[in-house]
Motif scaffolding. Structure first.
Motif, PDB file in Angstrom:
ATOM      1  N   GLU A  43      36.044  27.859  82.908  1.00 31.82           N
ATOM      2  CA  GLU A  43      37.090  28.406  83.763  1.00 31.82           C
ATOM      3  C   GLU A  43      37.659  27.285  84.627  1.00 31.82           C
ATOM      4  OE1 GLU A  43      35.550  31.782  85.889  1.00 31.82           O
ATOM      5  OE2 GLU A  43      34.927  32.771  84.036  1.00 31.82           O
ATOM      6  N   PHE A  44      38.981  27.188  84.638  1.00 29.24           N
ATOM      7  CA  PHE A  44      39.695  26.183  85.423  1.00 29.24           C
ATOM      8  C   PHE A  44      40.673  26.878  86.349  1.00 29.24           C
ATOM      9  CE2 PHE A  44      38.927  24.146  81.287  1.00 29.24           C
ATOM     10  CZ  PHE A  44      38.306  22.983  81.677  1.00 29.24           C
ATOM     11  N   THR A  52      51.792  28.817  92.407  1.00 22.86           N
ATOM     12  CA  THR A  52      50.728  29.803  92.426  1.00 22.86           C
ATOM     13  C   THR A  52      49.511  29.274  91.664  1.00 22.86           C
ATOM     14  OG1 THR A  52      52.374  31.570  92.425  1.00 22.86           O
ATOM     15  CG2 THR A  52      50.120  32.188  91.839  1.00 22.86           C
ATOM     16  N   VAL A  53      48.342  29.424  92.250  1.00 18.38           N
ATOM     17  CA  VAL A  53      47.104  29.015  91.583  1.00 18.38           C
ATOM     18  C   VAL A  53      46.684  30.144  90.644  1.00 18.38           C
ATOM     19  CG1 VAL A  53      44.680  28.406  91.896  1.00 18.38           C
ATOM     20  CG2 VAL A  53      46.395  27.577  93.518  1.00 18.38           C
ATOM     21  N   ILE A  54      46.438  29.792  89.388  1.00 14.57           N
ATOM     22  CA  ILE A  54      46.012  30.783  88.398  1.00 14.57           C
ATOM     23  C   ILE A  54      44.687  30.337  87.783  1.00 14.57           C
ATOM     24  CG2 ILE A  54      48.333  31.628  87.864  1.00 14.57           C
ATOM     25  CD1 ILE A  54      48.316  29.783  85.408  1.00 14.57           C
ATOM     26  N   GLU A  55      43.925  31.304  87.302  1.00  9.99           N
ATOM     27  CA  GLU A  55      42.671  31.024  86.606  1.00  9.99           C
ATOM     28  C   GLU A  55      42.966  30.878  85.114  1.00  9.99           C
ATOM     29  OE1 GLU A  55      39.516  30.686  87.927  1.00  9.99           O
ATOM     30  OE2 GLU A  55      40.426  30.884  89.911  1.00  9.99           O
ATOM     31  N   GLN A  96      44.742  21.201  82.850  1.00  7.40           N
ATOM     32  CA  GLN A  96      45.844  20.689  83.653  1.00  7.40           C
ATOM     33  C   GLN A  96      45.330  19.605  84.599  1.00  7.40           C
ATOM     34  OE1 GLN A  96      47.593  23.443  86.455  1.00  7.40           O
ATOM     35  NE2 GLN A  96      49.581  22.460  86.283  1.00  7.40           N
ATOM     36  N   GLY A  97      46.043  18.500  84.659  1.00 10.41           N
ATOM     37  CA  GLY A  97      45.666  17.410  85.547  1.00 10.41           C
ATOM     38  C   GLY A  97      44.693  16.423  84.936  1.00 10.41           C
TER      39      GLY A  97
END
Length: 120
Positions: A43-44, A52-55, A96-97
């Motif tokens: 899980e990231f 917006t931060v999403i899982e 991501q990142g």
């Protein structure tokens, strides 16, 4: 003196490969290899376009790096490679990142390949 961590990791890797692995096909372009892999997930947290931060949940494949051989050479996973487990197709994708689509354990005996399902 025996390295207890390395010995334990080797035992765990062999047990996972023998007991809880399935055969997958790993592909890069026209090259492919069949190898044993254990299914996992990671899980990231990611940030979408509006902030917006999403899982995000990655479908992971844990493999022996010595088995990942394409065109006669050991290789590391690359973005865009695919994995087929006989049911679905997954594309190798870094979180991501990150520029790496895999993590290696401390003893370098297992690779965790991060993927996303792209086909049934």
């Amino acid at each position: 003196m025996t390295n207890l961590l390395r010995t334990g990791a080797a035992y765990l890797a062999a047990t996972m490969k023998a007991s809880v692995s399935d055969t997958i096909t790993y592909r890069r372009g026209g090259a492919s290899v069949s190898l044993s892999a254990t299914r996992g997930r990671t899980e990231f947290q990611a940030v979408n376009g509006d902030g917006t931060v999403i899982e995000v949940v990655s479908a992971d494949w844990i493999v022996d790096p010595d088995d990942l051989v394409l065109n006669g050479s050991e290789t590391l996973p690359r973005k865009g490679d695919t994995i087929d487990d006989g049911v679905a197709t997954y594309q190798v994708m870094p979180p991501q990142g990150s520029d790496k689509a895999y993590r290696q354990d401390a003893t370098k005996q297992r690779l965790r390949i991060h993927t996303k399902q792209v086909g049934a």
